[in-house]
Motif scaffolding. Sequence first.
Motif, PDB file in Angstrom:
ATOM      1  N   THR A   1       0.825  -1.207   0.000  1.00 19.94           N
ATOM      2  CA  THR A   1       0.000   0.000   0.000  1.00 19.94           C
ATOM      3  C   THR A   1       0.860   1.259   0.000  1.00 19.94           C
ATOM      4  OG1 THR A   1      -1.800  -1.135   1.161  1.00 19.94           O
ATOM      5  CG2 THR A   1      -1.782   1.258   1.261  1.00 19.94           C
ATOM      6  N   LEU A   2       1.908   1.287   0.819  1.00 21.63           N
ATOM      7  CA  LEU A   2       2.777   2.464   0.873  1.00 21.63           C
ATOM      8  C   LEU A   2       3.483   2.681  -0.464  1.00 21.63           C
ATOM      9  CD1 LEU A   2       4.394   2.240   4.432  1.00 21.63           C
ATOM     10  CD2 LEU A   2       2.550   3.743   3.654  1.00 21.63           C
ATOM     11  N   SER A   3       3.903   1.603  -1.105  1.00 20.59           N
ATOM     12  CA  SER A   3       4.539   1.732  -2.421  1.00 20.59           C
ATOM     13  C   SER A   3       3.573   2.358  -3.418  1.00 20.59           C
ATOM     14  CB  SER A   3       4.988   0.360  -2.921  1.00 20.59           C
ATOM     15  OG  SER A   3       5.969  -0.205  -2.075  1.00 20.59           O
ATOM     16  N   LEU A   4       2.330   1.908  -3.388  1.00 22.37           N
ATOM     17  CA  LEU A   4       1.321   2.427  -4.310  1.00 22.37           C
ATOM     18  C   LEU A   4       1.038   3.900  -4.039  1.00 22.37           C
ATOM     19  CD1 LEU A   4      -0.605   1.675  -6.593  1.00 22.37           C
ATOM     20  CD2 LEU A   4      -2.271   0.964  -4.887  1.00 22.37           C
TER      21      LEU A   4
ATOM     22  N   LEU B   1       2.633   1.592 -13.828  1.00 20.21           N
ATOM     23  CA  LEU B   1       1.233   1.749 -14.250  1.00 20.21           C
ATOM     24  C   LEU B   1       0.306   2.099 -13.089  1.00 20.21           C
ATOM     25  CD1 LEU B   1       0.743  -1.078 -16.917  1.00 20.21           C
ATOM     26  CD2 LEU B   1       1.309   1.334 -17.255  1.00 20.21           C
ATOM     27  N   PRO B   2       0.385   1.398 -11.942  1.00 19.73           N
ATOM     28  CA  PRO B   2      -0.471   1.799 -10.813  1.00 19.73           C
ATOM     29  C   PRO B   2      -0.226   3.224 -10.358  1.00 19.73           C
ATOM     30  CG  PRO B   2       0.454  -0.382 -10.442  1.00 19.73           C
ATOM     31  CD  PRO B   2       1.144   0.169 -11.642  1.00 19.73           C
ATOM     32  N   ALA B   3       1.034   3.652 -10.351  1.00 18.98           N
ATOM     33  CA  ALA B   3       1.347   5.016  -9.918  1.00 18.98           C
ATOM     34  C   ALA B   3       0.753   6.046 -10.869  1.00 18.98           C
ATOM     35  CB  ALA B   3       2.860   5.195  -9.811  1.00 18.98           C
TER      36      ALA B   3
ATOM     37  N   ALA C   1       1.723  -7.054 -10.914  1.00 21.24           N
ATOM     38  CA  ALA C   1       2.275  -5.722 -10.674  1.00 21.24           C
ATOM     39  C   ALA C   1       3.133  -5.664  -9.421  1.00 21.24           C
ATOM     40  CB  ALA C   1       1.140  -4.693 -10.579  1.00 21.24           C
ATOM     41  N   TRP C   2       2.775  -6.434  -8.399  1.00 18.91           N
ATOM     42  CA  TRP C   2       3.475  -6.307  -7.125  1.00 18.91           C
ATOM     43  C   TRP C   2       4.589  -7.329  -6.981  1.00 18.91           C
ATOM     44  CZ3 TRP C   2       5.073  -3.400  -3.498  1.00 18.91           C
ATOM     45  CH2 TRP C   2       5.534  -3.919  -2.290  1.00 18.91           C
ATOM     46  N   THR C   3       5.784  -6.828  -6.771  1.00 21.44           N
ATOM     47  CA  THR C   3       6.943  -7.636  -6.406  1.00 21.44           C
ATOM     48  C   THR C   3       7.625  -6.948  -5.238  1.00 21.44           C
ATOM     49  OG1 THR C   3       7.294  -8.395  -8.681  1.00 21.44           O
ATOM     50  CG2 THR C   3       9.147  -8.588  -7.161  1.00 21.44           C
TER      51      THR C   3
ATOM     52  N   GLU D   1      -5.887  -1.273  -5.503  1.00 25.06           N
ATOM     53  CA  GLU D   1      -5.271  -2.553  -5.165  1.00 25.06           C
ATOM     54  C   GLU D   1      -6.003  -3.710  -5.847  1.00 25.06           C
ATOM     55  OE1 GLU D   1      -3.651  -1.278  -0.711  1.00 25.06           O
ATOM     56  OE2 GLU D   1      -5.079  -2.929  -0.951  1.00 25.06           O
ATOM     57  N   LYS D   2      -7.319  -3.589  -6.011  1.00 29.96           N
ATOM     58  CA  LYS D   2      -8.085  -4.637  -6.682  1.00 29.96           C
ATOM     59  C   LYS D   2      -7.784  -4.667  -8.177  1.00 29.96           C
ATOM     60  CE  LYS D   2     -10.857  -6.886  -5.158  1.00 29.96           C
ATOM     61  NZ  LYS D   2     -10.782  -8.271  -4.648  1.00 29.96           N
ATOM     62  N   VAL D   3      -7.600  -3.496  -8.770  1.00 26.81           N
ATOM     63  CA  VAL D   3      -7.356  -3.425 -10.217  1.00 26.81           C
ATOM     64  C   VAL D   3      -6.021  -4.068 -10.578  1.00 26.81           C
ATOM     65  CG1 VAL D   3      -7.055  -1.860 -12.180  1.00 26.81           C
ATOM     66  CG2 VAL D   3      -8.752  -1.331 -10.419  1.00 26.81           C
ATOM     67  N   PHE D   4      -4.981  -3.797  -9.776  1.00 23.76           N
ATOM     68  CA  PHE D   4      -3.639  -4.287 -10.089  1.00 23.76           C
ATOM     69  C   PHE D   4      -3.220  -5.449  -9.193  1.00 23.76           C
ATOM     70  CE2 PHE D   4      -3.649   0.009 -11.795  1.00 23.76           C
ATOM     71  CZ  PHE D   4      -3.024  -0.169 -13.015  1.00 23.76           C
TER      72      PHE D   4
END
Length: 315
Positions: A99-102, A184-186, A167-169, A259-262
């Motif tokens: 979440t913080l990264s996003l 892309l999320p950012a 998207a998340w690593t 968070e749901k989209v990515f």
Amino acid sequence: MLKLIGYRLLLAVPQLLIVSLLVFSLTYLVPGSVAAAILGDAAATPAAIAELEAHLGLDKPFFTRLFDWYAAALQGDLGTSLLSGQAVTDLITQRLPATLSLVVGGLVVAVILGMGLGIFAGIKAGQPRDRAVTGITAFMQSVPEFWLGQILVVVFVIQLQVAPVLAWTPPSQDVGRWLAGLILPAIALGVGTSALIARQTRTAVAAALGSRYIDTLVAAGVDRRRILWTYAFKNALVPALAAVGLAVGVLIGVSLVMEKVFSFPGIGTLMLQSVLAKDFPVVQGVALVVGVIVIIVNMVLDISYGLINPKARPA
């Protein structure tokens, strides 16, 4: 300056108390029994529900439970999940980095894009490019973030295949893949919020450049770039930072949907699952952590006001 920092820290204490009290109280307004949800329809007999509520401490009076929760929270213990049996602190710690990264990624995009457009329009207020930027920011603000996120996924992940499917690593595993999956999320998260920062920055820069002291500097032959960055932009930073503070709150709220989209395993997904399952300790813990983050960010911005503008410091 130390007085300003102490004042903001002191002000954060009642804010945290109010937020935590509201969150703890709102869980009592949710219809249905937590014990019944845990047991399921087949096993949720009145006797079984009463026994489980006694075991979980849900039969205690409101103020007793509130006092126990405050006492544990002050020691870093936010309770135990009613469903998984894991410590709430551990669950949040596992998901908070995503979440913080996003949020940070979206904030970087919003600040760079918003301040860039705001300065670009503000230095030529009332001219065609100012009106063009106003139209662009209005469009950006009207586009739903989740829709933009889905469009970016379809174009760059499915069709062009230039972005990772997952998207998340975690950055501890691979920093490069973490950054690649965050782009892309950012962008999806920051584009809409940048419009708020752009409008505030544009207004502040235009007002600063229209001030009398700027006319004096121009008459004295001071370089135009120096006037813009040394004097006008510095004075415009305070209202621009106020917009950044509002943007952080918006980004945190929208990130829970993004968070749901990515497929980000963040605290937004954890909160949604916990609300549906009536896992109140997790809901309370996540809400408290989000409140702490917002309060800390606003406190840092308030201190920044004092560094930029001495008039904002307490006497």
